[in-house]
Design a protein around this motif. Structure first.
Motif: not given
Length: 330
Positions: A95-99, A126-127, A151-156
């Motif tokens: 889902n994530l592509g940026h911090a 995750y990263v 590292e990305l904010d997986t918990d968020a």
């Protein structure tokens, strides 16, 4: 003089051909980066997987959003999919592509609050992405590198999904009643980076069924059989590696949902994907197919996904997509 003249003409012909090829390449890159990458597409398929007489179930399959906060066009398009009124949303990761991508995901998915959903993670939950030579994909699936990645904010991200009411099925199992069908899910964390725990699936399914109030083992009235109901089993993973697909089929999955491949991302018309970034056969890099293992078969839907790495923002002959699967009676 004639030979020299012919040599000069040949040189001009080669130069013209190279210039034409270069112009075609530039045009293709411009199309892939500026147009097709944002040509969001809804793919609709029917999957005859339910018991006879069952009410159809509409499943929205989202994958590989690779969201960056400035990608407002993608966010708005995803929000518009809520008008489809799906019975279920399945998110297969990356889902994530940026911090700061969580903010875009939260906005994009807000209209789906209250709609049942399940999710698994991909490596880019995750990263963060990293700059790499795209030609390395021709050597096989990408590998984890020793270079430290952000590292990305997986918990968020998990909190966003929890607020929507969606269930985490990373190396876990869950059940939902949708329409008149009891749906059992089991999923694994991202196989591409070795986070899948296929050894836990059997126990997760057993625990799920042992706590089912309508299961034969826990039905409270021993003199009355538990009421009959139709059951559907769905396996969910980010990356469709063959070891995972085989295990899912062994565990009774009737439908498997995955992403990760981007459909090849850059395809050749008439030929298809050049790479898959895993060991799935190239012909099954996207879309609905069947996966056979032993004497069992499951439907397999691999999403081409909605995004790309911010370091490789190009798609060609493979537009970004979400999938609406209408599950119907077999």
């Amino acid at each position: 003089m004639t030979a020299l003249r012919r040599s000069g003409e040949g040189g001009r012909l080669v130069g013209t051909s190279l210039a034409a090829a270069g112009a075609i390449g530039v045009a293709a890159f411009a199309w892939g980066a500026l147009v097709e990458r944002k040509r969001f597409t809804l793919r609709e398929v029917n999957v005859p997987v339910l018991a006879q007489g069952s009410t159809p179930i509409r499943v929205l399959h989202l994958s590989d959003l690779h969201m960056a906060p400035w990608q407002t066009d993608k966010q708005e398009w995803v929000r518009s999919l809520a008008a489809l009124k799906p019975d279920l949303v399945v998110d297969t990761g990356d889902n994530l592509g940026h911090a700061d991508g969580v903010t875009g995901i939260e906005y994009a998915l807000a209209p789906f609050a209250g709609i049942p959903g399940v999710f698994v993670n991909g490596s880019n939950d995750y990263v963060g992405p990293q700059l790499k030579n795209p030609f390395t994909y021709f050597g096989g699936p990408s590998i984890r590198r020793t270079v430290r990645r952000e590292e990305l904010d997986t918990d968020a991200l998990r909190r966003v999904f929890a607020d929507l009411g969606w269930t985490d099925i990373n190396n876990a199992a869950e059940a939902l009643d949708l329409q008149d069908t009891h749906v059992e899910f089991f999923g694994v964390d991202d196989p591409h980076i070795g986070r899948d725990r296929l050894d836990l699936i059997t126990r997760a399914i057993d625990d799920l069924r042992s706590n089912d109030p309508l299961g034969d083992d826990v039905w409270p009235d021993p003199e009355q059989a538990a009421p009959e109901r139709s059951t559907l089993t769905i396996g969910v993973a980010h990356a469709p590696y063959q070891r995972v697909l085989n295990s899912f089929v062994n565990h009774g999955a009737q439908l498997i949902l995955a992403g990760h491949t981007h459909g090849g991302q850059v395809c050749v018309p008439g030929f298809g994907a050049l790479v898959t970034n895993c060991d799935i056969p190239r012909r099954q890099v996207k879309g609905l197919s069947t996966w056979n293992h032993g004497l069992r078969t499951a439907f397999l839907n691999v999403s081409a996904g909605l995004g790309t790495s911010i370091y490789a923002p190009v798609r060609f002959a493979c537009p970004p997509e979400a999938t609406l699967l209408t599950l119907t009676a077999a």
